[in-house]
Design an enzyme around this catalytic site. Structure first.
Site, PDB file in Angstrom:
ATOM      1  N   ARG A  43      -9.421  -8.541  -7.110  1.00 34.23           N
ATOM      2  CA  ARG A  43     -10.470  -8.752  -6.102  1.00 34.23           C
ATOM      3  C   ARG A  43     -11.444  -9.833  -6.523  1.00 34.23           C
ATOM      4  O   ARG A  43     -12.358 -10.187  -5.763  1.00 34.23           O
ATOM      5  CB  ARG A  43     -11.233  -7.434  -5.875  1.00 34.23           C
ATOM      6  CG  ARG A  43     -10.368  -6.345  -5.257  1.00 34.23           C
ATOM      7  CD  ARG A  43     -11.001  -5.799  -3.998  1.00 34.23           C
ATOM      8  NE  ARG A  43     -10.045  -5.052  -3.190  1.00 34.23           N
ATOM      9  CZ  ARG A  43     -10.077  -3.728  -3.022  1.00 34.23           C
ATOM     10  NH1 ARG A  43     -11.023  -3.018  -3.622  1.00 34.23           N
ATOM     11  NH2 ARG A  43      -9.190  -3.125  -2.251  1.00 34.23           N
ATOM     12  N   GLU A  55       0.125  -8.078  -4.901  1.00 27.65           N
ATOM     13  CA  GLU A  55       0.710  -7.448  -3.719  1.00 27.65           C
ATOM     14  C   GLU A  55       2.139  -6.986  -3.969  1.00 27.65           C
ATOM     15  O   GLU A  55       2.548  -5.927  -3.506  1.00 27.65           O
ATOM     16  CB  GLU A  55       0.662  -8.411  -2.523  1.00 27.65           C
ATOM     17  CG  GLU A  55      -0.744  -8.772  -2.073  1.00 27.65           C
ATOM     18  CD  GLU A  55      -1.533  -7.561  -1.588  1.00 27.65           C
ATOM     19  OE1 GLU A  55      -0.931  -6.501  -1.346  1.00 27.65           O
ATOM     20  OE2 GLU A  55      -2.771  -7.692  -1.468  1.00 27.65           O
ATOM     21  N   GLN A  60       4.871  -0.074  -2.628  1.00 20.25           N
ATOM     22  CA  GLN A  60       5.331   1.296  -2.876  1.00 20.25           C
ATOM     23  C   GLN A  60       4.834   1.833  -4.216  1.00 20.25           C
ATOM     24  O   GLN A  60       5.484   2.659  -4.849  1.00 20.25           O
ATOM     25  CB  GLN A  60       6.868   1.355  -2.829  1.00 20.25           C
ATOM     26  CG  GLN A  60       7.423   1.084  -1.460  1.00 20.25           C
ATOM     27  CD  GLN A  60       7.072   2.181  -0.493  1.00 20.25           C
ATOM     28  OE1 GLN A  60       7.660   3.242  -0.514  1.00 20.25           O
ATOM     29  NE2 GLN A  60       6.081   1.934   0.370  1.00 20.25           N
ATOM     30  N   LEU A  98       7.671  -0.092 -14.203  1.00 21.81           N
ATOM     31  CA  LEU A  98       7.072  -0.172 -12.866  1.00 21.81           C
ATOM     32  C   LEU A  98       8.032   0.299 -11.781  1.00 21.81           C
ATOM     33  O   LEU A  98       7.613   0.768 -10.720  1.00 21.81           O
ATOM     34  CB  LEU A  98       6.643  -1.611 -12.560  1.00 21.81           C
ATOM     35  CG  LEU A  98       5.158  -1.905 -12.389  1.00 21.81           C
ATOM     36  CD1 LEU A  98       4.973  -3.258 -11.728  1.00 21.81           C
ATOM     37  CD2 LEU A  98       4.446  -0.831 -11.583  1.00 21.81           C
ATOM     38  N   TYR A 100      11.550  -0.324  -9.130  1.00 23.70           N
ATOM     39  CA  TYR A 100      11.939  -1.318  -8.121  1.00 23.70           C
ATOM     40  C   TYR A 100      12.070  -2.698  -8.762  1.00 23.70           C
ATOM     41  O   TYR A 100      11.377  -3.646  -8.393  1.00 23.70           O
ATOM     42  CB  TYR A 100      10.934  -1.360  -6.972  1.00 23.70           C
ATOM     43  CG  TYR A 100      11.030  -0.175  -6.043  1.00 23.70           C
ATOM     44  CD1 TYR A 100      12.263   0.316  -5.656  1.00 23.70           C
ATOM     45  CD2 TYR A 100       9.886   0.431  -5.537  1.00 23.70           C
ATOM     46  CE1 TYR A 100      12.347   1.398  -4.791  1.00 23.70           C
ATOM     47  CE2 TYR A 100       9.963   1.509  -4.676  1.00 23.70           C
ATOM     48  CZ  TYR A 100      11.199   1.987  -4.304  1.00 23.70           C
ATOM     49  OH  TYR A 100      11.283   3.045  -3.454  1.00 23.70           O
ATOM     50  N   TYR A 138       4.359  -7.538   5.320  1.00 31.44           N
ATOM     51  CA  TYR A 138       3.128  -7.057   4.693  1.00 31.44           C
ATOM     52  C   TYR A 138       2.568  -8.073   3.690  1.00 31.44           C
ATOM     53  O   TYR A 138       1.402  -8.492   3.775  1.00 31.44           O
ATOM     54  CB  TYR A 138       3.331  -5.706   3.976  1.00 31.44           C
ATOM     55  CG  TYR A 138       2.160  -5.441   3.084  1.00 31.44           C
ATOM     56  CD1 TYR A 138       0.967  -4.997   3.623  1.00 31.44           C
ATOM     57  CD2 TYR A 138       2.211  -5.774   1.731  1.00 31.44           C
ATOM     58  CE1 TYR A 138      -0.155  -4.853   2.851  1.00 31.44           C
ATOM     59  CE2 TYR A 138       1.096  -5.638   0.939  1.00 31.44           C
ATOM     60  CZ  TYR A 138      -0.087  -5.182   1.500  1.00 31.44           C
ATOM     61  OH  TYR A 138      -1.195  -5.073   0.730  1.00 31.44           O
ATOM     62  N   ASP A 156       0.598  -1.478   6.046  1.00 26.96           N
ATOM     63  CA  ASP A 156       1.233  -0.713   4.967  1.00 26.96           C
ATOM     64  C   ASP A 156       1.078   0.766   5.309  1.00 26.96           C
ATOM     65  O   ASP A 156       0.659   1.115   6.410  1.00 26.96           O
ATOM     66  CB  ASP A 156       0.583  -1.049   3.624  1.00 26.96           C
ATOM     67  CG  ASP A 156      -0.804  -0.462   3.522  1.00 26.96           C
ATOM     68  OD1 ASP A 156      -1.434  -0.239   4.576  1.00 26.96           O
ATOM     69  OD2 ASP A 156      -1.269  -0.207   2.396  1.00 26.96           O
ATOM     70  N   CYS A 210      -9.483   8.155   4.212  1.00 23.13           N
ATOM     71  CA  CYS A 210      -8.556   8.645   5.240  1.00 23.13           C
ATOM     72  C   CYS A 210      -7.223   8.961   4.573  1.00 23.13           C
ATOM     73  O   CYS A 210      -6.186   8.369   4.871  1.00 23.13           O
ATOM     74  CB  CYS A 210      -8.400   7.590   6.326  1.00 23.13           C
ATOM     75  SG  CYS A 210      -7.653   8.183   7.862  1.00 23.13           S
ATOM     76  N   CYS A 226     -13.199   7.748  16.019  1.00 21.46           N
ATOM     77  CA  CYS A 226     -11.856   8.214  15.669  1.00 21.46           C
ATOM     78  C   CYS A 226     -11.383   9.268  16.668  1.00 21.46           C
ATOM     79  O   CYS A 226     -11.869  10.398  16.684  1.00 21.46           O
ATOM     80  CB  CYS A 226     -11.842   8.786  14.252  1.00 21.46           C
ATOM     81  SG  CYS A 226     -10.192   9.318  13.725  1.00 21.46           S
ATOM     82  N   SER A 311      32.446  -0.998 -36.190  1.00 19.37           N
ATOM     83  CA  SER A 311      33.301  -1.332 -37.335  1.00 19.37           C
ATOM     84  C   SER A 311      32.908  -0.712 -38.660  1.00 19.37           C
ATOM     85  O   SER A 311      33.595  -0.875 -39.647  1.00 19.37           O
ATOM     86  CB  SER A 311      33.394  -2.860 -37.502  1.00 19.37           C
ATOM     87  OG  SER A 311      32.205  -3.344 -38.099  1.00 19.37           O
TER      88      SER A 311
END
Length: 368
Positions: A43, A55, A60, A98, A100, A138, A156, A210, A226, A311
């Site tokens: 950030r 990203e 996931q 990590l 994937y 994404y 996402d 949320c 909402c 061997s």
DNA sequence: AAGACGGGGTG
DNA sequence: CACCCAGTCTT
């Protein structure tokens, strides 16, 4: 279980997002983000390379999990040029744990592509970014909006959840059609002003307020608008198709170790644990053992081969049973996937390209 | 449309 | 144990 809006109502509602509601959501959420955002290492930069890396690592994967990997990776490869010049083994090593692993190979490949054909410059639009390997809708939207301020949306798992609740929308976010529905909804909400912060705010809200279970509506900056909260459906949304439970598949790991060394096999770059090293794994499932035998790489056959290859008798050979959850039908016997064998130092050096499963097997078999 | 692809946090 | 995470690619 509460009532849900029929799909026909939902599509009318999507058309009918008023400009004033859009503006209010944007202002309130970005304002909340300014105050309540987590301090994440990426950030503090607008470098598209760093944003890209963060990203991809976060695909996931919980951001807290990705943070230490991000720090080490960026320290080793500070620019896209460093990454492009790096050997793939090193990249996979820094990715070790990590999961994937295809992400790491595509990252490396795309870095090379960028340096060869764009002199290391990133495309500045979502549409162009999406053409790159490993960058889907994404990630392209995230880079375009955060690094280049393009008003491009991102969807996402967090965004699906937040939008489904705000608009009491029961579209299935796990099907291509449902995902497309939420993408058009996100497109309708994207703002010219601070699109990157808006996108991150939406995701941050999903990650910290949320949440999937027991959303903290009392702490939500947009709860007054909402619809899911108003009608009591929030905690039941989004609707997500069930995923089949992964099946634990048993393998016999052949652990051949000498003084300070261990035999590892290099996997094919396709499929499970692609490109990683591991103690040779042989299928231990009765239904597949015949296939393994046919492939000429049964465990008992391999024992003799390994003895002969090494061997001399300073190497001890042991078998360790391990299991790995696999989606759907168990894959081909793993023995067919090896492309090379290596004698590797033990304990493993830093940056060894092994899976967590391999690490556990080695630790259990060779510790003490 | 469905499946493959890791590993870990959380209720 | 079930669910799901700043998804993408392949078939």
């Amino acid at each position: 279980m509460s009532t849900r809006a029929p799909a026909s109502i939902i599509s009318e509602k999507k058309q009918g997002i008023s400009a004033s509601l859009k503006d209010r959501l944007h202002a309130r959420l970005v304002e909340w983000f300014d105050v309540h955002q987590r301090k994440l290492p990426w950030r503090t930069t607008k470098d598209p390379y760093a944003i890209w890396l963060s990203e991809v690592m976060a695909q996931q994967t919980r951001v807290e999990t990705a943070i230490p990997y991000y720090e080490k990776f960026l320290a080793a490869y500070p620019t896209v040029h460093h990454l492009a010049e790096a050997p793939l083994e090193g990249v996979l090593g820094l990715w070790s744990g990590l999961g994937y692993y295809r992400r790491a190979r595509m990252l490396h490949r795309t870095a090379g592509d960028l340096c060869r054909s764009h002199s290391g410059r990133f495309p500045r639009t979502k549409v162009e970014l999406e053409t790159l390997s490993g960058i889907g809708p994404y990630t392209a939207g995230a880079i375009a909006s955060i690094a280049f301020r393009e008003p491009a949306s991102v969807v996402d798992g967090n965004v699906v959840r937040v939008l489904a609740r705000i608009f009491n929308d029961d579209a299935d976010g796990r099907t291509p059609a449902g995902l497309g529905h939420f993408r058009s909804l996100a497109d309708a909400l994207i703002h010219d002003d601070r699109p990157g912060d808006w996108n991150q705010a939406l995701m941050e809200l999903g990650a910290t307020v949320c949440t999937p279970r027991e959303p903290a509506c009392g702490a939500c900056p947009v709860s007054e608008w909402c619809e899911g909260r108003r009608v009591g459906t929030a905690s039941d949304l989004p609707r997500l198709a069930k995923k089949p439970k992964p099946i634990p598949v048993a393998y016999d790991a052949l652990v051949a170790a000498g003084p300070g060394r261990v035999l590892l096999a290099e996997r094919s770059h396709e499929g499970l644990f692609g490109g990683l090293l591991e103690p040779p794994l042989f299928d231990a499932n009765p239904t597949l053992s015949e296939a393994a035998f046919t492939a000429g790489m049964s465990l008992t056959g391999a024992l003799g081969t390994v003895h002969h290859t090494l061997s001399h008798r300073k190497f001890s050979v042991a078998v360790h049973r391990a299991t790995q959850p696999v989606d759907g039908v168990p894959a081909l016997p793993m023995s067919s996937a090896y492309v090379a064998f290596h004698l590797v130092a033990w304990p493993l050096p830093e940056g060894a390209r092994v899976s967590t499963l391999a690490r556990k097997i080695l630790a259990f078999s060779l510790e003490t």
